[in-house]
Design a protein around this motif. Sequence first.
Motif, PDB file in Angstrom:
ATOM      1  N   ARG A  95       9.037  51.961  -5.999  1.00  0.00           N
ATOM      2  CA  ARG A  95       9.835  53.155  -5.916  1.00  0.00           C
ATOM      3  C   ARG A  95      10.354  53.419  -7.576  1.00  0.00           C
ATOM      4  N   HIS A  96       9.586  53.366  -8.349  1.00  0.00           N
ATOM      5  CA  HIS A  96      10.044  53.390  -9.662  1.00  0.00           C
ATOM      6  C   HIS A  96      10.878  54.617 -10.211  1.00  0.00           C
ATOM      7  N   ASP A  97      10.366  55.772  -9.736  1.00  0.00           N
ATOM      8  CA  ASP A  97      11.009  56.882 -10.282  1.00  0.00           C
ATOM      9  C   ASP A  97      12.239  57.020  -9.340  1.00  0.00           C
ATOM     10  N   GLU A  98      12.462  56.829  -8.047  1.00  0.00           N
ATOM     11  CA  GLU A  98      13.737  56.824  -7.297  1.00  0.00           C
ATOM     12  C   GLU A  98      14.664  55.798  -7.786  1.00  0.00           C
ATOM     13  N   VAL A  99      14.189  54.720  -7.885  1.00  0.00           N
ATOM     14  CA  VAL A  99      15.165  53.492  -8.615  1.00  0.00           C
ATOM     15  C   VAL A  99      15.771  53.902  -9.983  1.00  0.00           C
ATOM     16  N   LEU A 100      14.874  54.353 -10.787  1.00  0.00           N
ATOM     17  CA  LEU A 100      15.291  54.871 -12.302  1.00  0.00           C
ATOM     18  C   LEU A 100      16.432  55.964 -12.047  1.00  0.00           C
ATOM     19  N   SER A 101      16.171  57.133 -11.156  1.00  0.00           N
ATOM     20  CA  SER A 101      17.056  58.088 -11.055  1.00  0.00           C
ATOM     21  C   SER A 101      18.237  57.650 -10.603  1.00  0.00           C
ATOM     22  N   GLN A 102      18.550  56.830  -9.628  1.00  0.00           N
ATOM     23  CA  GLN A 102      19.581  56.182  -8.912  1.00  0.00           C
ATOM     24  C   GLN A 102      20.399  55.576 -10.075  1.00  0.00           C
ATOM     25  N   PHE A 103      19.524  54.729 -10.589  1.00  0.00           N
ATOM     26  CA  PHE A 103      20.279  53.738 -11.538  1.00  0.00           C
ATOM     27  C   PHE A 103      20.801  54.669 -12.690  1.00  0.00           C
ATOM     28  N   THR A 104      20.265  55.508 -13.129  1.00  0.00           N
ATOM     29  CA  THR A 104      20.716  56.333 -14.541  1.00  0.00           C
ATOM     30  C   THR A 104      21.907  57.412 -13.789  1.00  0.00           C
ATOM     31  N   SER A 105      21.852  57.838 -12.720  1.00  0.00           N
ATOM     32  CA  SER A 105      22.686  58.350 -12.062  1.00  0.00           C
ATOM     33  C   SER A 105      24.238  57.817 -11.940  1.00  0.00           C
ATOM     34  N   LEU A 106      23.997  56.482 -11.526  1.00  0.00           N
ATOM     35  CA  LEU A 106      25.126  55.619 -11.417  1.00  0.00           C
ATOM     36  C   LEU A 106      25.757  55.641 -12.690  1.00  0.00           C
ATOM     37  N   TRP A 107      24.982  55.357 -13.818  1.00  0.00           N
ATOM     38  CA  TRP A 107      25.662  55.020 -15.209  1.00  0.00           C
ATOM     39  C   TRP A 107      26.236  56.266 -15.699  1.00  0.00           C
ATOM     40  N   GLU A 108      25.859  57.186 -15.527  1.00  0.00           N
ATOM     41  CA  GLU A 108      26.278  58.455 -15.863  1.00  0.00           C
ATOM     42  C   GLU A 108      27.762  58.574 -15.325  1.00  0.00           C
ATOM     43  N   GLN A 109      27.692  58.389 -14.142  1.00  0.00           N
ATOM     44  CA  GLN A 109      29.174  58.571 -13.321  1.00  0.00           C
ATOM     45  C   GLN A 109      30.051  57.429 -14.095  1.00  0.00           C
ATOM     46  N   VAL A 110      29.742  56.107 -14.061  1.00  0.00           N
ATOM     47  CA  VAL A 110      30.501  55.201 -14.429  1.00  0.00           C
ATOM     48  C   VAL A 110      30.835  55.195 -15.946  1.00  0.00           C
ATOM     49  N   ALA A 111      29.944  55.620 -16.939  1.00  0.00           N
ATOM     50  CA  ALA A 111      30.164  55.955 -18.342  1.00  0.00           C
ATOM     51  C   ALA A 111      31.084  57.232 -18.306  1.00  0.00           C
ATOM     52  N   GLU A 112      30.791  58.215 -17.674  1.00  0.00           N
ATOM     53  CA  GLU A 112      32.024  59.327 -17.779  1.00  0.00           C
ATOM     54  C   GLU A 112      33.459  58.881 -17.163  1.00  0.00           C
ATOM     55  N   ARG A 113      33.175  58.052 -16.120  1.00  0.00           N
ATOM     56  CA  ARG A 113      34.851  57.690 -15.874  1.00  0.00           C
ATOM     57  C   ARG A 113      35.505  56.761 -16.821  1.00  0.00           C
ATOM     58  N   PHE A 114      34.704  55.707 -17.511  1.00  0.00           N
ATOM     59  CA  PHE A 114      35.301  55.088 -18.578  1.00  0.00           C
ATOM     60  C   PHE A 114      35.145  55.501 -20.112  1.00  0.00           C
ATOM     61  N   ARG A 115      34.722  56.651 -20.169  1.00  0.00           N
ATOM     62  CA  ARG A 115      34.370  56.748 -21.656  1.00  0.00           C
ATOM     63  C   ARG A 115      35.502  56.865 -22.821  1.00  0.00           C
ATOM     64  N   ASP A 116      36.528  56.957 -22.167  1.00  0.00           N
ATOM     65  CA  ASP A 116      37.961  56.908 -23.060  1.00  0.00           C
ATOM     66  C   ASP A 116      38.728  55.826 -22.780  1.00  0.00           C
ATOM     67  N   HIS A 117      38.328  54.588 -22.211  1.00  0.00           N
ATOM     68  CA  HIS A 117      39.105  53.573 -22.006  1.00  0.00           C
ATOM     69  C   HIS A 117      38.852  52.666 -23.384  1.00  0.00           C
ATOM     70  N   PRO A 118      39.823  51.721 -23.565  1.00  0.00           N
ATOM     71  CA  PRO A 118      39.772  51.087 -24.951  1.00  0.00           C
ATOM     72  C   PRO A 118      38.655  50.417 -25.134  1.00  0.00           C
ATOM     73  N   ASP A 119      38.383  49.742 -26.341  1.00  0.00           N
ATOM     74  CA  ASP A 119      37.385  48.962 -26.552  1.00  0.00           C
ATOM     75  C   ASP A 119      37.199  47.562 -25.993  1.00  0.00           C
ATOM     76  N   GLU A 120      38.278  47.172 -25.501  1.00  0.00           N
ATOM     77  CA  GLU A 120      38.371  45.880 -24.823  1.00  0.00           C
ATOM     78  C   GLU A 120      37.731  45.948 -23.364  1.00  0.00           C
ATOM     79  N   LEU A 121      37.105  47.245 -22.856  1.00  0.00           N
ATOM     80  CA  LEU A 121      36.202  47.298 -21.862  1.00  0.00           C
ATOM     81  C   LEU A 121      34.807  47.238 -22.363  1.00  0.00           C
ATOM     82  N   LEU A 122      33.951  46.164 -21.869  1.00  0.00           N
ATOM     83  CA  LEU A 122      32.623  46.019 -21.984  1.00  0.00           C
ATOM     84  C   LEU A 122      31.927  46.553 -20.954  1.00  0.00           C
TER      85      LEU A 122
END
Length: 581
Positions: free
Chosen positions: A161-188
């Motif tokens: 399910r290559h395309d479906e998985v890649l789409s879900q994974f990318t969407s997930l990280w778009e949301q997490v990245a957006e939520r935490f984009r302004d957190h300090p550098d001490e978040l990895l």
Amino acid sequence: MKRPVWTTLTALTAGLAVAASLAGPAAAAGPAAASGPVAGFTTASAPAGVRLHSTPAEDMVEAMQPGWNLGNSLDALGTDETAWGNPRITRELFDELEDEGFNSVRIPVTWGQYQGADHVVDPAVMDRVEEVVGWALEEDLIVLLNVHHDSWMWTNQMPTRHDEVLSQFTSLWEQVAERFRDHPDELLLESINEPQFAGASGDAQSYALLHELNVAFHETVRASGGGNADRLLVLPTLHTNADQGRLDALTATFDQLADPNLVATVHYYGYWPFSVNVAGGTRFDETAKQDVTGTFTRVHDTFVARGIPVILGEYGLLGFDRHTGTIEQGEKLKFFEYVGYQARTTGITTMLWDNGQHFGRTTFEWSDPTLIDQIRSSWSTRSGTASTDLVFVRAGEVTAQTVTLETNGTRFRGLYLGTKALRAGRDYTLAGDALTLSAPLLQRLAGDGQHGTQAVLQARFSRGLPWRFEIIGADTPVLQDAAGTTSDFAVPTAFHGDRLATMEARYLDGSNAGPHGWTSFKEFDVTFAPDTAAGRILLRPAFFAEVTDGAPVVLTFHFWSGETLQYTVVRNGTAVTGTVG
């Protein structure tokens, strides 16, 4: 939390220039063929107090040492973070962890179960994760946030399910990245935990798929801007395993991305037979020790020596998932002492896996203080150990006993009973590393016929922790005949102070019986388990599930004193009978 203070590069350069001028032109020219960004110098190889090479990524990862995992909470499968038995996370937990000496916390999260239509994460879950991350950061802990059990729940379906998985994974990280984009550098941020791919044609395909996920993660987070533009991103190997092929495949991804703010991660749970106590792997022997050495050497040489920092995202023993008694106390102490030493000398940051079995989430107490003391000590120094921590004494036949000290670069300082120093030459003798406990000493401590631990001695060394010897009164265990079923069978056992180490199972023709048919030694607690308090040895349903109906199986019970006893069981349907001998 205290950050490390290092000698400035300017001062170091001046010092090296002086040394080079004294050594002559050849030395001043430097190494002829240094490779990689580190040019042969690493923090791990630097003289004490001197840092020969430093990048922001290395500094941050080094500041994370030591770390701890908030396991089986936000990563638990079910309705919420309490689904796997742990309580709701509190801010106080992070305050206590910082007080315990931890500088970082890994927060595993299983996101897919909370993704709805169009892969949108439940806002309440996102808010809760942000709250927990915020608490940890406010308590001055560096945080590593990841995508956790999703690795075997849905991203593993990428081969089909290559395309479906890649789409879900990318969407997930778009949301997490957006939520935490302004957190300090001490978040990895860590792309995915223990990546795996069901039905992949082989390692080559798996490497290619993981490369896709890691690249998608990198591109998505970087594109979100803000603090994510240069935030440290953590990439795993396949299965987060440290075999050389896995390391080389991830190295290729690092080379392609050419981003100085990337970190590699692997996990380590030891040599498998020792880690789960199967195939006779009861001791942290030379084979188990070399597995540790080889792992840390490969990781150092592949990444750390090139200036790529490494986080040991999880480490421990796999048998702990059942209970911490799966591996004998002294043997596990030697394992953790050596793992800490290897990590420290190879410059790898460690994050202890804890699913709730180590640090109480509400009591804030350690379930095994001796174990955490050993782990904590290994962060800064070595400790002396010994060939065993168990000395069995049989009433009526008390003789001197010799154990081998493993000084690990320390010096033996003396043997103590409580605060009292025992006398060399009378209570014990030392010849090289051979420590002999005298017969009069053992008679005095445990020669009266009482069973169980009668005294605890301490071998003290020039640094690190002392090594404890339990002096145990014991006699030969006694087994009895029994009857039961495949779901409820136990061997009545008078342990008489002895302790069960392992069990073998063979048919009458000598072939192996039960699970793991490639070995006669069965897995501790999965197939058998001592129940000392109740006076019995349990044989688990998993053992009988792979035993031939009607065929006698000869069990050999191995005890830590060196005693062995045989017992025969026969399964007929669901009925089981057991006889001595």
